[in-house]
Design a protein around this motif. Structure first.
Motif, PDB file in Angstrom:
ATOM      1  N   GLY A  90       0.784  -1.230   0.000  1.00  0.00           N
ATOM      2  CA  GLY A  90       0.000   0.000   0.000  1.00  0.00           C
ATOM      3  C   GLY A  90       0.811   1.273   0.000  1.00  0.00           C
ATOM      4  O   GLY A  90       0.262   2.357   0.226  1.00  0.00           O
ATOM      5  N   ALA A  91       2.130   1.185  -0.226  1.00  0.00           N
ATOM      6  CA  ALA A  91       2.954   2.389  -0.210  1.00  0.00           C
ATOM      7  C   ALA A  91       2.588   3.305  -1.375  1.00  0.00           C
ATOM      8  O   ALA A  91       2.496   2.870  -2.524  1.00  0.00           O
ATOM      9  CB  ALA A  91       4.425   2.013  -0.276  1.00  0.00           C
ATOM     10  N   GLU A  92       2.385   4.597  -1.071  1.00  0.00           N
ATOM     11  CA  GLU A  92       1.949   5.548  -2.090  1.00  0.00           C
ATOM     12  C   GLU A  92       3.086   6.365  -2.681  1.00  0.00           C
ATOM     13  O   GLU A  92       2.894   7.064  -3.672  1.00  0.00           O
ATOM     14  CB  GLU A  92       0.899   6.497  -1.481  1.00  0.00           C
ATOM     15  CG  GLU A  92      -0.347   5.784  -0.965  1.00  0.00           C
ATOM     16  CD  GLU A  92      -1.346   6.756  -0.358  1.00  0.00           C
ATOM     17  OE1 GLU A  92      -1.008   7.970  -0.274  1.00  0.00           O
ATOM     18  OE2 GLU A  92      -2.439   6.320   0.035  1.00  0.00           O
ATOM     19  N   SER A  93       4.275   6.297  -2.082  1.00  0.00           N
ATOM     20  CA  SER A  93       5.390   7.097  -2.578  1.00  0.00           C
ATOM     21  C   SER A  93       6.694   6.329  -2.385  1.00  0.00           C
ATOM     22  O   SER A  93       6.705   5.244  -1.789  1.00  0.00           O
ATOM     23  CB  SER A  93       5.447   8.450  -1.857  1.00  0.00           C
ATOM     24  OG  SER A  93       5.630   8.255  -0.463  1.00  0.00           O
ATOM     25  N   SER A  94       7.774   6.883  -2.892  1.00  0.00           N
ATOM     26  CA  SER A  94       9.079   6.232  -2.773  1.00  0.00           C
ATOM     27  C   SER A  94       9.609   6.359  -1.345  1.00  0.00           C
ATOM     28  O   SER A  94       9.177   7.221  -0.573  1.00  0.00           O
ATOM     29  CB  SER A  94      10.063   6.863  -3.756  1.00  0.00           C
ATOM     30  OG  SER A  94      10.220   8.249  -3.468  1.00  0.00           O
ATOM     31  N   SER A  95      10.547   5.481  -1.008  1.00  0.00           N
ATOM     32  CA  SER A  95      11.163   5.503   0.317  1.00  0.00           C
ATOM     33  C   SER A  95      12.645   5.174   0.169  1.00  0.00           C
ATOM     34  O   SER A  95      13.039   4.421  -0.719  1.00  0.00           O
ATOM     35  CB  SER A  95      10.494   4.501   1.260  1.00  0.00           C
ATOM     36  OG  SER A  95      10.561   3.187   0.728  1.00  0.00           O
ATOM     37  N   THR A  96      13.454   5.722   1.060  1.00  0.00           N
ATOM     38  CA  THR A  96      14.898   5.493   1.054  1.00  0.00           C
ATOM     39  C   THR A  96      15.283   4.686   2.284  1.00  0.00           C
ATOM     40  O   THR A  96      14.932   5.063   3.404  1.00  0.00           O
ATOM     41  CB  THR A  96      15.669   6.819   1.036  1.00  0.00           C
ATOM     42  OG1 THR A  96      15.285   7.569  -0.130  1.00  0.00           O
ATOM     43  CG2 THR A  96      17.171   6.574   1.004  1.00  0.00           C
ATOM     44  N   ARG A 118      19.602   2.886  -0.572  1.00  0.00           N
ATOM     45  CA  ARG A 118      18.869   2.734  -1.831  1.00  0.00           C
ATOM     46  C   ARG A 118      17.468   3.326  -1.683  1.00  0.00           C
ATOM     47  O   ARG A 118      16.875   3.284  -0.599  1.00  0.00           O
ATOM     48  CB  ARG A 118      18.766   1.268  -2.244  1.00  0.00           C
ATOM     49  CG  ARG A 118      19.969   0.779  -3.046  1.00  0.00           C
ATOM     50  CD  ARG A 118      19.729  -0.591  -3.628  1.00  0.00           C
ATOM     51  NE  ARG A 118      20.759  -0.935  -4.588  1.00  0.00           N
ATOM     52  CZ  ARG A 118      20.844  -2.095  -5.204  1.00  0.00           C
ATOM     53  NH1 ARG A 118      19.947  -3.038  -4.940  1.00  0.00           N
ATOM     54  NH2 ARG A 118      21.810  -2.330  -6.066  1.00  0.00           N
ATOM     55  N   THR A 119      16.987   3.813  -2.783  1.00  0.00           N
ATOM     56  CA  THR A 119      15.639   4.375  -2.826  1.00  0.00           C
ATOM     57  C   THR A 119      14.741   3.452  -3.631  1.00  0.00           C
ATOM     58  O   THR A 119      15.072   3.080  -4.764  1.00  0.00           O
ATOM     59  CB  THR A 119      15.657   5.774  -3.461  1.00  0.00           C
ATOM     60  OG1 THR A 119      16.469   6.644  -2.665  1.00  0.00           O
ATOM     61  CG2 THR A 119      14.245   6.347  -3.551  1.00  0.00           C
ATOM     62  N   ALA A 120      13.618   3.078  -3.051  1.00  0.00           N
ATOM     63  CA  ALA A 120      12.631   2.234  -3.712  1.00  0.00           C
ATOM     64  C   ALA A 120      11.487   3.107  -4.199  1.00  0.00           C
ATOM     65  O   ALA A 120      10.939   3.909  -3.441  1.00  0.00           O
ATOM     66  CB  ALA A 120      12.115   1.169  -2.750  1.00  0.00           C
ATOM     67  N   GLY A 121      11.164   2.980  -5.449  1.00  0.00           N
ATOM     68  CA  GLY A 121      10.079   3.773  -6.013  1.00  0.00           C
ATOM     69  C   GLY A 121       8.717   3.311  -5.533  1.00  0.00           C
ATOM     70  O   GLY A 121       8.567   2.242  -4.920  1.00  0.00           O
ATOM     71  N   ALA A 122       7.715   4.129  -5.793  1.00  0.00           N
ATOM     72  CA  ALA A 122       6.344   3.784  -5.412  1.00  0.00           C
ATOM     73  C   ALA A 122       5.918   2.510  -6.121  1.00  0.00           C
ATOM     74  O   ALA A 122       6.098   2.364  -7.328  1.00  0.00           O
ATOM     75  CB  ALA A 122       5.409   4.934  -5.763  1.00  0.00           C
ATOM     76  N   GLY A 123       5.383   1.579  -5.358  1.00  0.00           N
ATOM     77  CA  GLY A 123       4.938   0.318  -5.927  1.00  0.00           C
ATOM     78  C   GLY A 123       6.013  -0.745  -6.001  1.00  0.00           C
ATOM     79  O   GLY A 123       5.728  -1.868  -6.442  1.00  0.00           O
TER      80      GLY A 123
END
Length: 271
Positions: A90-96, A118-123
């Motif tokens: 359910g993540a709506e945005s990227s996270s680092t 690392r940064t993970a993009g939305a979805g």
């Protein structure tokens, strides 16, 4: 024949010296067979969950949590830490995400290489992190921040996260393995005790002959902490000295020859 004997002795010395050196230089990343891998993580240095090298520790947490584990690393090892985070759907945005490694003195250790942040993009479904530390030294100067034998702490957390995604469930897997660098990283010296939690208190109580015991970390390499002066560097040093001596003998034999040249007449009697 004399040259042949010299070369045979050199090859024999080379074989005897290389055999133990090769045995000592093999990688030591074998998984630990004892005990079950932990399924939870601590929330601070004091509550860090212990696990052995070669095990895969897992944990269920929430985004925004600080997760801590601890593992042992001995002199001559070059640890590599890996973390895999299964991100919430359910993540709506990227996270680092970021992993940090601290030694027994809680000094942050730099990574030689690896994707520490690392940064993970939305979805995105997951994110993979890794950090290869410098080789653990048996001894170091007080002003240096070289990695030393003892307990190491691994911290995993998010450094950038949208407020709407805070608190979502995640699954984490972490593992550590090491390469045994061997005598190339050996130093002339060693610590009196490994840097593990409670070692200073325990040493003080032993001096005072107290019956109260300190709570020491239960982490320890399978073959114990390295406190011996021996390393395969001594083998290669001895090999170099032996080959240098044999080369001197061989050079002398070649230049000396078998005796007086035939065209030189012998000295007269009584000369």
């Amino acid at each position: 024949m004399r040259i042949t004997r010299v070369l045979s002795a050199a090859l024999l010395a080379l074989g005897l010296a290389v055999s133990p050196a090769v045995a000592d230089s093999t990688p030591s990343a074998s998984p630990s067979d004892g005990g079950d891998a932990p399924t939870e993580a601590g929330t601070s240095f004091r509550t860090a969950t212990e696990f052995e090298q070669g095990q895969t520790a897992t944990a269920s947490a929430s985004t925004g949590d600080y997760l801590y584990w601890s593992f042992p690393a001995d002199a001559g090892q070059r640890p590599t830490v890996r973390a895999s985070v299964k991100l919430p759907e359910g993540a709506e945005s990227s996270s680092t995400w970021q992993i940090d490694v601290y030694d027994g003195l809680r000094r942050r250790q730099a990574c030689q290489y690896g994707a520490q942040t690392r940064t993970a993009g939305a979805g995105a479904g997951s994110v993979e992190l890794s950090c290869t530390l410098r080789t653990v030294r048996a001894w170091s100067e007080e002003w240096a921040d070289d990695p030393l034998p003892g307990t190491y702490y691994l911290r995993l957390t998010t450094t950038r996260l949208a407020t709407a995604d805070l608190g979502l469930p995640v699954g984490v897997e972490v593992e550590v393995d090491s390469k045994d660098v061997g005598g190339s990283a050996a130093v002339d010296g060693s610590l009196a005790e490994p840097l593990v939690p409670g070692i200073a208190v325990a040493s003080g109580q032993e001096d005072e002959d107290s019956s109260a015991g300190a709570v020491l970390s239960s982490l320890e390499p399978d073959d114990g902490w390295a406190s011996d002066w021996w390393s395969d560097r001594w083998v290669w040093t001895a090999l170099g000295a032996a080959l240098a001596a044999l080369a001197g003998i061989g050079g002398y034999t070649l230049t000396r020859g078998s005796g007086r040249p035939r065209h030189v007449p012998p000295p007269p009697p009584g000369a």
